[in-house]
Write a protein that holds these residues in place. Structure first.
Motif, PDB file in Angstrom:
ATOM      1  N   LYS A 193       7.011  -2.980 -13.836  1.00  0.00           N
ATOM      2  CA  LYS A 193       7.331  -4.404 -13.959  1.00  0.00           C
ATOM      3  C   LYS A 193       6.616  -5.276 -12.933  1.00  0.00           C
ATOM      4  O   LYS A 193       6.384  -6.450 -13.179  1.00  0.00           O
ATOM      5  CB  LYS A 193       8.838  -4.622 -13.820  1.00  0.00           C
ATOM      6  N   HIS A 194       6.285  -4.714 -11.767  1.00  0.00           N
ATOM      7  CA  HIS A 194       5.762  -5.535 -10.679  1.00  0.00           C
ATOM      8  C   HIS A 194       4.339  -5.157 -10.277  1.00  0.00           C
ATOM      9  O   HIS A 194       4.016  -3.974 -10.139  1.00  0.00           O
ATOM     10  CB  HIS A 194       6.682  -5.432  -9.461  1.00  0.00           C
ATOM     11  N   LYS A 195       3.531  -6.184 -10.080  1.00  0.00           N
ATOM     12  CA  LYS A 195       2.128  -5.996  -9.711  1.00  0.00           C
ATOM     13  C   LYS A 195       2.010  -5.200  -8.418  1.00  0.00           C
ATOM     14  O   LYS A 195       1.129  -4.349  -8.282  1.00  0.00           O
ATOM     15  CB  LYS A 195       1.446  -7.358  -9.558  1.00  0.00           C
ATOM     16  N   GLU A 196       2.894  -5.470  -7.460  1.00  0.00           N
ATOM     17  CA  GLU A 196       2.826  -4.793  -6.161  1.00  0.00           C
ATOM     18  C   GLU A 196       2.973  -3.279  -6.321  1.00  0.00           C
ATOM     19  O   GLU A 196       2.266  -2.507  -5.666  1.00  0.00           O
ATOM     20  CB  GLU A 196       3.905  -5.321  -5.204  1.00  0.00           C
ATOM     21  N   GLU A 201      -0.254  -1.896  -7.844  1.00  0.00           N
ATOM     22  CA  GLU A 201      -1.307  -1.815  -6.820  1.00  0.00           C
ATOM     23  C   GLU A 201      -1.064  -0.648  -5.875  1.00  0.00           C
ATOM     24  O   GLU A 201      -2.009   0.045  -5.479  1.00  0.00           O
ATOM     25  CB  GLU A 201      -1.388  -3.136  -6.044  1.00  0.00           C
ATOM     26  N   ASP A 202       0.188  -0.399  -5.535  1.00  0.00           N
ATOM     27  CA  ASP A 202       0.528   0.726  -4.673  1.00  0.00           C
ATOM     28  C   ASP A 202       0.205   2.058  -5.368  1.00  0.00           C
ATOM     29  O   ASP A 202      -0.295   2.990  -4.734  1.00  0.00           O
ATOM     30  CB  ASP A 202       2.000   0.677  -4.277  1.00  0.00           C
ATOM     31  N   ILE A 203       0.470   2.139  -6.657  1.00  0.00           N
ATOM     32  CA  ILE A 203       0.152   3.350  -7.421  1.00  0.00           C
ATOM     33  C   ILE A 203      -1.348   3.607  -7.408  1.00  0.00           C
ATOM     34  O   ILE A 203      -1.791   4.747  -7.218  1.00  0.00           O
ATOM     35  CB  ILE A 203       0.708   3.246  -8.865  1.00  0.00           C
ATOM     36  N   PRO A 232      -9.027   4.098 -12.121  1.00  0.00           N
ATOM     37  CA  PRO A 232      -7.792   3.380 -12.484  1.00  0.00           C
ATOM     38  C   PRO A 232      -8.021   1.863 -12.541  1.00  0.00           C
ATOM     39  O   PRO A 232      -8.662   1.293 -11.657  1.00  0.00           O
ATOM     40  CB  PRO A 232      -6.818   3.729 -11.356  1.00  0.00           C
ATOM     41  N   HIS A 233      -7.533   1.247 -13.593  1.00  0.00           N
ATOM     42  CA  HIS A 233      -7.643  -0.204 -13.788  1.00  0.00           C
ATOM     43  C   HIS A 233      -6.248  -0.816 -13.796  1.00  0.00           C
ATOM     44  O   HIS A 233      -5.306  -0.207 -14.285  1.00  0.00           O
ATOM     45  CB  HIS A 233      -8.309  -0.521 -15.137  1.00  0.00           C
ATOM     46  N   LEU A 234      -6.156  -2.043 -13.312  1.00  0.00           N
ATOM     47  CA  LEU A 234      -4.902  -2.801 -13.331  1.00  0.00           C
ATOM     48  C   LEU A 234      -4.977  -3.792 -14.488  1.00  0.00           C
ATOM     49  O   LEU A 234      -5.920  -4.576 -14.574  1.00  0.00           O
ATOM     50  CB  LEU A 234      -4.731  -3.540 -11.998  1.00  0.00           C
ATOM     51  N   VAL A 235      -4.003  -3.730 -15.399  1.00  0.00           N
ATOM     52  CA  VAL A 235      -4.000  -4.592 -16.582  1.00  0.00           C
ATOM     53  C   VAL A 235      -2.625  -5.223 -16.746  1.00  0.00           C
ATOM     54  O   VAL A 235      -1.612  -4.533 -16.707  1.00  0.00           O
ATOM     55  CB  VAL A 235      -4.336  -3.780 -17.865  1.00  0.00           C
TER      56      VAL A 235
END
Length: 92
Positions: A13-16, A19-21, A74-77
């Protein structure tokens, strides 16, 4: 042009947290372990595996990274479902 792709993903649910993952993955953490621990998607139980899917089957932002993004990285989407950490395994 690729017609199918295979990817792993972790939905949170959370961007933070997403990003930590990614930071944990960069340090050598196992994708499947993190997916089972954090993902809110049913695929998390399978280590985040989405299997093989066709272009256009996923929501647009997710589809775009799966068919144009760098493999294995890994990409953040962001989608309407939340934040995805996506690892594209291959395209055919």
């Amino acid at each position: 042009m690729a017609k199918t792709a295979s990817a792993l993903h972790i939905l949170v649910k959370h961007k933070e947290l997403a990003e930590d993952i990614i930071k944990q993955l960069d340090k050598g953490a196992k994708f499947d372990v993190l997916a089972k621990k954090h993902s809110t998607c049913p695929s998390g139980k399978k280590g985040g595996s989405l299997g093989e899917f066709k272009k256009g089957q996923m929501v647009p932002a997710f589809d775009k990274v799966c068919f144009t993004g760098e493999l294995i990285t890994p990409h953040l989407v962001k989608t309407k479902f939340g934040w995805h950490v996506v690892k594209v395994l291959y395209r055919t």
